[in-house]
Write an enzyme that holds these catalytic residues in place. Sequence first.
Site, PDB file in Angstrom:
ATOM      1  N   GLY A 102      14.076  40.454  36.728  1.00 57.68           N
ATOM      2  CA  GLY A 102      15.283  39.752  37.152  1.00 57.68           C
ATOM      3  C   GLY A 102      15.502  38.491  36.342  1.00 57.68           C
ATOM      4  O   GLY A 102      16.622  38.168  35.954  1.00 57.68           O
ATOM      5  N   ALA A 103      14.416  37.764  36.078  1.00 61.48           N
ATOM      6  CA  ALA A 103      14.497  36.521  35.308  1.00 61.48           C
ATOM      7  C   ALA A 103      13.080  36.073  34.992  1.00 61.48           C
ATOM      8  O   ALA A 103      12.102  36.633  35.498  1.00 61.48           O
ATOM      9  CB  ALA A 103      15.249  35.443  36.091  1.00 61.48           C
ATOM     10  N   MET A 104      12.976  35.031  34.156  1.00 64.53           N
ATOM     11  CA  MET A 104      11.668  34.482  33.789  1.00 64.53           C
ATOM     12  C   MET A 104      11.761  32.976  33.682  1.00 64.53           C
ATOM     13  O   MET A 104      12.679  32.439  33.061  1.00 64.53           O
ATOM     14  CB  MET A 104      11.213  35.072  32.450  1.00 64.53           C
ATOM     15  CG  MET A 104       9.895  34.509  31.952  1.00 64.53           C
ATOM     16  SD  MET A 104       8.526  34.817  33.101  1.00 64.53           S
ATOM     17  CE  MET A 104       7.373  33.547  32.609  1.00 64.53           C
ATOM     18  N   GLU A 105      10.761  32.283  34.247  1.00 65.84           N
ATOM     19  CA  GLU A 105      10.792  30.842  34.448  1.00 65.84           C
ATOM     20  C   GLU A 105      10.357  30.038  33.240  1.00 65.84           C
ATOM     21  O   GLU A 105       9.683  29.011  33.382  1.00 65.84           O
ATOM     22  CB  GLU A 105       9.917  30.464  35.649  1.00 65.84           C
ATOM     23  CG  GLU A 105       8.421  30.699  35.490  1.00 65.84           C
ATOM     24  CD  GLU A 105       7.926  32.039  35.988  1.00 65.84           C
ATOM     25  OE1 GLU A 105       6.725  32.155  36.273  1.00 65.84           O
ATOM     26  OE2 GLU A 105       8.730  32.992  36.081  1.00 65.84           O
ATOM     27  N   HIS A 128      15.196  30.779  42.579  1.00 70.25           N
ATOM     28  CA  HIS A 128      13.777  31.153  42.420  1.00 70.25           C
ATOM     29  C   HIS A 128      13.224  30.582  41.114  1.00 70.25           C
ATOM     30  O   HIS A 128      12.153  29.951  41.097  1.00 70.25           O
ATOM     31  CB  HIS A 128      13.677  32.679  42.438  1.00 70.25           C
ATOM     32  CG  HIS A 128      12.296  33.230  42.218  1.00 70.25           C
ATOM     33  ND1 HIS A 128      11.551  33.807  43.218  1.00 70.25           N
ATOM     34  CD2 HIS A 128      11.530  33.310  41.097  1.00 70.25           C
ATOM     35  CE1 HIS A 128      10.387  34.195  42.731  1.00 70.25           C
ATOM     36  NE2 HIS A 128      10.348  33.919  41.444  1.00 70.25           N
ATOM     37  N   GLU A 129      13.944  30.807  40.018  1.00 76.36           N
ATOM     38  CA  GLU A 129      13.448  30.325  38.726  1.00 76.36           C
ATOM     39  C   GLU A 129      13.458  28.799  38.654  1.00 76.36           C
ATOM     40  O   GLU A 129      12.573  28.192  38.039  1.00 76.36           O
ATOM     41  CB  GLU A 129      14.274  30.921  37.588  1.00 76.36           C
ATOM     42  CG  GLU A 129      14.355  32.441  37.583  1.00 76.36           C
ATOM     43  CD  GLU A 129      12.999  33.117  37.671  1.00 76.36           C
ATOM     44  OE1 GLU A 129      12.024  32.588  37.089  1.00 76.36           O
ATOM     45  OE2 GLU A 129      12.902  34.173  38.330  1.00 76.36           O
TER      46      GLU A 129
END
Length: 854
Positions: free
Chosen positions: A272-275, A306-307
Amino acid sequence: MPGTNLTRSEAVERAKAVRRVESYHVELDLTGSERVFGSKTTVEFDAVAGSHTFIDAITDSVRSVTLNGTELDPAEVSDGVRIQLPGLQAHNVLVIDADARYMNTGEGLHRFVDPVDGEVYLYTQFEVPDSRRMFAVFEQPDLKASFRFTVTAPSHWAVVSNSPTPEPQIVPSGDDGGARSTWDFAPTPRLSSYVTALVAGPYQSVHDELVNTAGRTIPLGIFARKSLMQYLDADNIFETTKQGFAFFEEQFGCEYPFAKYDQLFVPEFNAGAMENAGAVTILESYVFRSKPTQATVERRAITVLHELAHMWFGDYVTMRWWDDLWLNESFAEFMSHLAAVHTPEFGHAWTTFASVEKSWAYRQDQLPTTHPIFADINDLADVEVNFDGITYAKGASVLKQLVAWVGQEQFMAAVRAYFAKHGWGNTVLADLIAELEAASGRDLSAWGGLWLETAGVNTLAPEIETDEDGTITSFSIRQTATEAQPTLRPHRLAIGFYDMAEGGRLVRVRREELDVEGELTEVRALVGAARPALILLNDDDLAYAKVRLDPTSLATATEHLRDIADSLPRALVLGSAWDGARDGETPARAYVELVLANIGAETDSSVVQTLLRQLATTLDFYVSPEARASVKLSTADRLWKLAVDARPGSDSQLQFVKAFSALTSSAEHLDIVAGLIDGSVTAAGLEVDQDLRWELVASLAAGGRIGKDRIDDELSHDNTSTGQCAAALAAAALPTAEAKAEAWRAIVETGELSNAVQQAAVTGFGRVHDAQLIEPYAEKYFEAVPRIVAERTHALAQQIVVGLYPARQTTEATLERTDAFIASLDDEQGALRRTMLENRDGVARALRAQAADR
C-alpha cells in the site's frame, strides 16, 4: 542465492564487530543501460580492530573494493551478494564501485516504462532487505547511519530522496547526447537503510507547506507520473496530511523529525505504501482516474496517516531487529485509525477497523501458522512472510485493548516519554513496556506474556438466565480457547443492551464496561435488569475476541440488523455471523441470506466492501457444491436488483454493480453486462467509466462471451499501465484451455511479466466459473513451486505460491497432495512450509463449512 538470507545471529555478530556506522556516500549513475546502473558507495565506520565481517551488496558486477586504501580483489571478496571485509581497523573507510541491476519486481530500484509516453520512472522499495540491491550496505536496522546520495540522471527528471532536493548541476552529456545533471543531496539524520529512498524520473508534482507546533515550516510535496497528474486530487491528500501532522505532534509531544515531507505515487508497487523518511512511496492506484468507492478513499486516508505515524515510530525510533516489526506496524495501524476518528470526514474509522482490520486478524489468528504478536524472527525469510494479519491487525487490536485498559492519556504519556528517551536510536519491546508501566502504574508483565507471547483468538459468549417476566437473574460471560491455542486472557470490554425505539430503530439503552478474565466472569451489575431485545458483547469493539450472540439476540439481529442505528454495532453483529459461517457453526447459505437481506441498507462503504468480499468467498468455497450454482444465480439476481434500486450514483450502487459483474455467468446476466458496456442497459446515475468498463470486460471474458480480440481492442483505447494489467487479467480469465495455457506459460515458465502484470494474470487465471478448467494445473503447480521459490525474488514467488495454489480444487485429494509436498520440504524451507500450511488450511476450512451448509 546463497547468502541472501541474513540470520539474526549473523546480524548480532556483525553488530559486535561494527561498533558504529558513521556515514554512507552513495553515488549513482542512472544514465547508462536499461539493465544496470553505476553504484559507488563510500562507507565510514568504526569496528573492533582486527575483526572480520561482511557488507551486503547484490551486484551485477564489482569493479573495485578498497578498504582503508588497500585494493581488494573483487573476485576473491565478492560473490554477488556479500563482500567480505578482512582485517578491519578501529576506524575504516570502505569504497565499493559496482554495477547494480534495475528490478521489475517492486524490490530494490524498480524501473518502469510508461506505455503512454515511453518515459522511464524509477523508485526504490527497500523493506525488508533490498537497499543492498542499490548500494553496498550493512543491511540490518540497528546499524543506523547518515546517508548522502549523489545522483546523476537525465536533466529533465525530478530526483527525490530523504533530504530536500538540491539544485541540480549540469554535467557533460552522455554518449546518447542527452542532457545530464547531478543532484547532490545533503546527508540525512541517522537512519536505518530500509527507510532510505530514491525516486527519479519525469515525475510531476504539486507543493504546499505547513507550520508545525515548533514554528518550523515543513515543505510538502505530492508526486505522480505525468500521465496521471490530471487525476491527482492533491487538495484532499494535503488536507489529510496536515490533519495528521497536527494530531501526531500533539499526541507525541515531539515535532516532526525530518526537513520535508513528500508523498510519491509510484507504478507497480507491491504494497500500500512505504514509510521512507520524508519520502513516502504510495501505491499508484490511490490516484483515482475513475470514480472510487468511499471505502477506497478512506483506505487511502488511513494509508496516508499510517505512513505519517511511521515517521516517529519506525524512522525516528527504530526496532533493533525484526522481532519487533509488529510494534512498528501495529502502532502505525492503531494511530492511523485514532487520527482518522478525529478528522471530520472519517469519524467512523473504528467501524472500518472492526470490519476490515479485525476480520483480517481473526482469520490469520486461526491459521495453523498463527504466531505470537512478538514473533521469533530468525532470519530475513521469516520477516518476509511476517507482514501478516498478526503483525498489523492483531497487534493494533491489542494496542487498542491496552489503551482501554491503562487509559488513553496514560498510554500517550508513555509514548511521549519513549520518544524523548530514544530519539534517533533503536529499541526493543521492553523499552516501550517500561514507559507504559511508569505512566499507568500497572505491572504489564503478565499482560505482555498473555497477549504478546501467545497465539490464538478467544471466543466470548453470554450465558443468561431470566425469570418469567424477562428480568435477568444471572448473567455471565464464558471465555473459550481452541485446543491448539488454549490460552485464556484478560479482556476489557463493554456490554451493550439494545431495544426497539421510536421509528423502528434498534438503539443502545445501556452500556456496562468491565474486565473479563478466566473461563467464567459473572456480571452482577446486570442482574435485575430487564432483558433487552439484543445483547451485544464487546460493544464499541474494545476487546480482541470473537463473540457469539445468544439465541434471542441472534433472532433480533437477523430480523432487525438494518434497524441498528450505528454502524459499529452493525459491523460487530455481521462479524459474529461471518465467524460462525467460517467456523462451520452455521450454514453458509444462512450467511448469504443475512448479507443480501441487509446490505442494501448499510451506509458504511467499507462495511459494504467487506461484506461483498466475504459473500464472494462464501459462494465460491463455503456453500455446498450441490447448491452452489443455484445460489450464485439467485445472488447475482439480487445484487443486480440492489444496484437498480440503490440511490442513483451512490457508492453502494457502484459496489453492487462490480460484485454482480464478478459473479455473472448466466446468459441473461452476461447480456446485462454487455448492455452496460454498449449503453443499451442502464442503471440510473451509474457512470460506466474506464475502470468499470475493464471490470465488465473481465466479466464477459470469464463468461466466454468475448475473446482476446475484444480485449485487445479495449486495450487500444486505454494503453496505460492500468489498462495493461486489466487486459492481462481479462486474457487470463478467458475460459479456454489455450488461454489458461498461455497465462501459465507467462507466469510460471518464462517469468516474463513485471510484478504488477503478473499479479493481474494470476488473478485472471483463477477466475473460473467451472473449476475443472484449471484442474490439470494442480499437479503442475506442485512440480513448479520449488523452482519458482529458488529462482524468483520473494515478491514474485509469493504471488505464484499463494495465487496459483489449487484452492478451487476443494477436495480431500488436494489436502493429501499438499501434505505430501509439505513433508518433502527441508528445515531451511520454513517460509515456504508456512505458506503451504496456510494454503492448505483454506481448503480444509472450506470443506468443513460445506459440510455444515449441507
